[in-house]
Design an enzyme around this catalytic site. Structure first.
Site, PDB file in Angstrom:
ATOM      1  N   MET A 159      37.377 -24.844  17.619  1.00 20.69           N
ATOM      2  CA  MET A 159      36.404 -24.553  16.545  1.00 20.69           C
ATOM      3  C   MET A 159      36.210 -23.048  16.424  1.00 20.69           C
ATOM      4  O   MET A 159      36.165 -22.354  17.447  1.00 20.69           O
ATOM      5  CB  MET A 159      35.060 -25.200  16.872  1.00 20.69           C
TER       6      MET A 159
ATOM      7  N   ASP B  59      39.613 -29.795  21.186  1.00 27.03           N
ATOM      8  CA  ASP B  59      38.879 -29.427  19.975  1.00 27.03           C
ATOM      9  C   ASP B  59      38.744 -27.912  19.870  1.00 27.03           C
ATOM     10  O   ASP B  59      38.076 -27.290  20.694  1.00 27.03           O
ATOM     11  CB  ASP B  59      37.489 -30.064  20.001  1.00 27.03           C
TER      12      ASP B  59
ATOM     13  N   SER C  93      38.458 -36.446  24.711  1.00 26.01           N
ATOM     14  CA  SER C  93      38.206 -35.090  24.205  1.00 26.01           C
ATOM     15  C   SER C  93      37.597 -34.252  25.311  1.00 26.01           C
ATOM     16  O   SER C  93      36.501 -34.554  25.801  1.00 26.01           O
ATOM     17  CB  SER C  93      37.251 -35.134  23.017  1.00 26.01           C
TER      18      SER C  93
ATOM     19  N   MET D  57      37.584 -38.483  10.599  1.00 27.22           N
ATOM     20  CA  MET D  57      36.375 -38.123  11.353  1.00 27.22           C
ATOM     21  C   MET D  57      35.306 -39.189  11.123  1.00 27.22           C
ATOM     22  O   MET D  57      35.011 -39.546   9.978  1.00 27.22           O
ATOM     23  CB  MET D  57      35.832 -36.764  10.901  1.00 27.22           C
TER      24      MET D  57
ATOM     25  N   HIS E  74      42.868 -34.670  24.092  1.00 28.60           N
ATOM     26  CA  HIS E  74      42.373 -34.187  22.794  1.00 28.60           C
ATOM     27  C   HIS E  74      41.635 -32.867  23.006  1.00 28.60           C
ATOM     28  O   HIS E  74      40.673 -32.792  23.777  1.00 28.60           O
ATOM     29  CB  HIS E  74      41.434 -35.229  22.182  1.00 28.60           C
TER      30      HIS E  74
ATOM     31  N   MET F 124      39.699 -27.186  14.046  1.00 29.23           N
ATOM     32  CA  MET F 124      38.608 -27.148  13.073  1.00 29.23           C
ATOM     33  C   MET F 124      38.402 -25.675  12.762  1.00 29.23           C
ATOM     34  O   MET F 124      37.403 -25.067  13.165  1.00 29.23           O
ATOM     35  CB  MET F 124      37.357 -27.804  13.678  1.00 29.23           C
TER      36      MET F 124
ATOM     37  N   HIS G 208      43.186 -30.471  17.902  1.00 29.44           N
ATOM     38  CA  HIS G 208      42.434 -30.683  16.655  1.00 29.44           C
ATOM     39  C   HIS G 208      41.841 -29.348  16.218  1.00 29.44           C
ATOM     40  O   HIS G 208      40.854 -28.882  16.784  1.00 29.44           O
ATOM     41  CB  HIS G 208      41.349 -31.730  16.953  1.00 29.44           C
TER      42      HIS G 208
ATOM     43  N   ASP H  74      37.761 -40.178  15.403  1.00 27.68           N
ATOM     44  CA  ASP H  74      37.158 -39.173  16.275  1.00 27.68           C
ATOM     45  C   ASP H  74      35.675 -39.024  15.931  1.00 27.68           C
ATOM     46  O   ASP H  74      35.338 -38.678  14.785  1.00 27.68           O
ATOM     47  CB  ASP H  74      37.904 -37.844  16.052  1.00 27.68           C
TER      48      ASP H  74
END
Ligand code: DX5
Ligand code: ZN
Length: 215
Positions: free
Chosen positions: A36, A34, A7, A138, A32, A67, A65, A176
Site C-alpha cells: 500500500m 499487501d 495475508s 475485494m 499474500h 494497492m 497485491h 480478499d
C-alpha cells in the site's frame, strides 16, 4: 482446486521470518503480500525490498497485491523482487496503462492479475480478462485488515465466475477481506477458488485446521 493465501499484513512483523516459514507447514498455497502506498489507499505497508527478502525464505508462490497508484511504474521491480502472481487495481490507472502493465508482468514470466474494489462493477474486468491469470474481488474496502466481509459482493463474484468460465477458464478467482470459515464457504458457492485470509488465519489457534476447514 481451492487454495488459501494467508495475508502477512496480520503477521507479527517483528517475527516475520518465523511467521512466513510456518506457512509451509499449515497447508497454505500462496503467501499474500499487501503493498500500500498511502495514495491509492489510506495506509502504507511494505515495498520492494521486503518482497525480495521474503522471496529468500519461502518456496511458496508470492501473491503480491499492489494497492498503489499507477502501478505500471513499479511492476518490473516487483516482478524482479520475486513475485509469482502480481495483482494491480483497475481503478489505479487508465485502461491503456493497466493493459500495458499486465503485458509487462507477463513479459517477466509472472502471472498477471487485476483486482476490483467493492464499488467497481463486474463488467470492469472484461477488457482485461484475456490478459489475466487471476482476478481478485475485494470483499472489503482495501486498506486495512480486520474489516467485516461484504456479503453484497456475492452477485458480482458470481457474474465474474461466469465471465471466466466463458472467456478464460484457466483464470483463478480470488477473494480478499473478512474471509473466515463461514464467509469462505459463501464465496466458494459463488465461484471463488482462492481465499485470502489475514486476521482469521493469524489469530487462529490452529492455522493448519483453519486452512483445512477453508478447503
Ligand atoms: C486489505 C488487504 C487484505 C487484508 C485482509 O486491503 O488487501 O489482504 O490483509 O485482511 P483480513 O483477512 O483481516 O480481512
Ligand atoms: Zn490483499
Amino acid at each position: 482446486m481451492l487454495k488459501v493465501a494467508p495475508s502477512i499484513l496480520s503477521a507479527d512483523f517483528v517475527n516475520l521470518e518465523r511467521d512466513i516459514r510456518s506457512l509451509s507447514t499449515t497447508g497454505a498455497d500462496y503467501v499474500h503480500v499487501d503493498v500500500m502506498d498511502g495514495l491509492f489507499v489510506p495506509n502504507i505497508t511494505i515495498g520492494i525490498p521486503v518482497v525480495a527478502a521474503i522471496r529468500k525464505i519461502t518456496e511458496l508462490p508470492l501473491d503480491v497485491h499492489l494497492m498503489i497508484d499507477r502501478p505500471l511504474r513499479y511492476v518490473d521491480d516487483f516482478c524482479k523482487a520475486g513475485s509469482d502472481i502480481l495483482t494491480i487495481h483497475v481503478e489505479a490507472d487508465t485502461q491503456e496503462n493497466t493493459l500495458a502493465a499486465l503485458k509487462r508482468i507477463r513479459e517477466n514470466s509472472v502471472k498477471a492479475a487485476i483486482s476490483i474494489k467493492p464499488k467497481t462493477p463486474a463488467e470492469a474486468v472484461l477488457p482485461f480478462l484475456p490478459y489475466c491469470d487471476l482476478i481478485l474481488v475485494m470483499t472489503v474496502e482495501p486498506g486495512f485488515g480486520g474489516q467485516s466481509f461484504m456479503a453484497d459482493m456475492m452477485p458480482k463474484l458470481k457474474q465474474i465466475r461466469a465471465y471466466i468460465n466463458e472467456q478464460n477458464p484457466n483464470c483463478e478467482l480470488e477473494v480478499d477481506g473478512g474471509i473466515n470459515e463461514k464467509t469462505a464457504k459463501v464465496c466458494a458457492e459463488n465461484g471463488a477458488n482462492v481465499f485470502v485470509a489475514g486476521s482469521a488465519y493469524f489469530k487462529s489457534a490452529d492455522p493448519a485446521a483453519f486452512v483445512k476447514a477453508l478447503k
